[in-house]
Scaffold this motif. Sequence first.
Motif, PDB file in Angstrom:
ATOM      1  N   TRP A   1       0.812  -1.212   0.000  1.00  0.00           N
ATOM      2  CA  TRP A   1       0.000   0.000   0.000  1.00  0.00           C
ATOM      3  C   TRP A   1       0.849   1.267   0.000  1.00  0.00           C
ATOM      4  O   TRP A   1       0.405   2.302  -0.477  1.00  0.00           O
ATOM      5  CB  TRP A   1      -0.967  -0.032   1.178  1.00  0.00           C
ATOM      6  CG  TRP A   1      -1.935  -1.159   0.996  1.00  0.00           C
ATOM      7  CD1 TRP A   1      -3.131  -1.110   0.327  1.00  0.00           C
ATOM      8  CD2 TRP A   1      -1.781  -2.509   1.431  1.00  0.00           C
ATOM      9  NE1 TRP A   1      -3.722  -2.354   0.314  1.00  0.00           N
ATOM     10  CE2 TRP A   1      -2.912  -3.238   1.001  1.00  0.00           C
ATOM     11  CE3 TRP A   1      -0.798  -3.190   2.138  1.00  0.00           C
ATOM     12  CZ2 TRP A   1      -3.089  -4.598   1.261  1.00  0.00           C
ATOM     13  CZ3 TRP A   1      -0.970  -4.547   2.395  1.00  0.00           C
ATOM     14  CH2 TRP A   1      -2.110  -5.230   1.954  1.00  0.00           C
ATOM     15  N   SER A   2       2.066   1.181   0.497  1.00  0.00           N
ATOM     16  CA  SER A   2       2.928   2.366   0.467  1.00  0.00           C
ATOM     17  C   SER A   2       3.621   2.511  -0.888  1.00  0.00           C
ATOM     18  O   SER A   2       4.097   3.590  -1.226  1.00  0.00           O
ATOM     19  CB  SER A   2       3.963   2.314   1.593  1.00  0.00           C
ATOM     20  OG  SER A   2       4.862   1.240   1.412  1.00  0.00           O
ATOM     21  N   ASP A   3       3.667   1.444  -1.665  1.00  0.00           N
ATOM     22  CA  ASP A   3       4.275   1.462  -2.996  1.00  0.00           C
ATOM     23  C   ASP A   3       3.350   0.755  -3.995  1.00  0.00           C
ATOM     24  O   ASP A   3       3.707  -0.276  -4.572  1.00  0.00           O
ATOM     25  CB  ASP A   3       5.651   0.769  -2.953  1.00  0.00           C
ATOM     26  CG  ASP A   3       6.356   0.758  -4.298  1.00  0.00           C
ATOM     27  OD1 ASP A   3       6.029   1.601  -5.170  1.00  0.00           O
ATOM     28  OD2 ASP A   3       7.230  -0.113  -4.492  1.00  0.00           O
ATOM     29  N   PRO A   4       2.151   1.295  -4.209  1.00  0.00           N
ATOM     30  CA  PRO A   4       1.207   0.604  -5.088  1.00  0.00           C
ATOM     31  C   PRO A   4       1.696   0.489  -6.530  1.00  0.00           C
ATOM     32  O   PRO A   4       1.429  -0.518  -7.198  1.00  0.00           O
ATOM     33  CB  PRO A   4      -0.070   1.437  -4.997  1.00  0.00           C
ATOM     34  CG  PRO A   4       0.353   2.775  -4.506  1.00  0.00           C
ATOM     35  CD  PRO A   4       1.578   2.540  -3.679  1.00  0.00           C
ATOM     36  N   ALA A   5       2.435   1.476  -7.016  1.00  0.00           N
ATOM     37  CA  ALA A   5       2.939   1.397  -8.395  1.00  0.00           C
ATOM     38  C   ALA A   5       3.957   0.267  -8.528  1.00  0.00           C
ATOM     39  O   ALA A   5       3.932  -0.483  -9.520  1.00  0.00           O
ATOM     40  CB  ALA A   5       3.561   2.735  -8.798  1.00  0.00           C
ATOM     41  N   GLY A   6       4.830   0.138  -7.534  1.00  0.00           N
ATOM     42  CA  GLY A   6       5.810  -0.952  -7.576  1.00  0.00           C
ATOM     43  C   GLY A   6       5.144  -2.313  -7.482  1.00  0.00           C
ATOM     44  O   GLY A   6       5.543  -3.258  -8.170  1.00  0.00           O
ATOM     45  N   PHE A   7       4.126  -2.407  -6.629  1.00  0.00           N
ATOM     46  CA  PHE A   7       3.393  -3.666  -6.505  1.00  0.00           C
ATOM     47  C   PHE A   7       2.686  -4.011  -7.811  1.00  0.00           C
ATOM     48  O   PHE A   7       2.738  -5.149  -8.272  1.00  0.00           O
ATOM     49  CB  PHE A   7       2.394  -3.582  -5.348  1.00  0.00           C
ATOM     50  CG  PHE A   7       1.632  -4.852  -5.116  1.00  0.00           C
ATOM     51  CD1 PHE A   7       2.275  -6.005  -4.705  1.00  0.00           C
ATOM     52  CD2 PHE A   7       0.267  -4.893  -5.320  1.00  0.00           C
ATOM     53  CE1 PHE A   7       1.579  -7.189  -4.496  1.00  0.00           C
ATOM     54  CE2 PHE A   7      -0.452  -6.067  -5.107  1.00  0.00           C
ATOM     55  CZ  PHE A   7       0.210  -7.211  -4.695  1.00  0.00           C
TER      56      PHE A   7
END
Length: 156
Positions: free
Chosen positions: A103-109
């Motif tokens: 959730w803190s890095d949704p683009a990376g996920f």
Amino acid sequence: MYRPNLTLVAGACVAAAIGTVAIAASHTVPPSVKGRQGAMQVISLHTGLLGEMARGNSDYDAGVAQTAADNLVAVSNLNLSTLFPEGTDNGALTDTIALPAIWSDPAGFQTAWEGFGTAAANLQAVAGDGLDPMRAAMGDLGKSCGACHDTYRAKN
């Protein structure tokens, strides 16, 4: 002869029942978590089938390999928004290993998930064509899984 106060006994029974329900409710896994765990189990099953063939622990079967790869692609096409709602990380819930980094890095996920989809599609294209092409594509699939697990999944 001792006779317990029925009101106290009944009250204790009610309190125990309410406590049991409260404990059970606090350990209820949200449907979104169950859904994503189910999706990961489907991935695990099919990568396991393919991995057993790739390692020579089971005979290569073009039909099984193709079906497994097809199913991996199907799972990779899931929209993750309903499976990973905020507040369902391992810091908020005990029944998940999903890290808050999702959730803190949704683009990376999302990028990691898309990488899995690409690797699954590449595997799908060759899974039924023979053991060697399937083995080669399995390497990239494994790397895509590891890339996501290393960043977004807690160790068991």
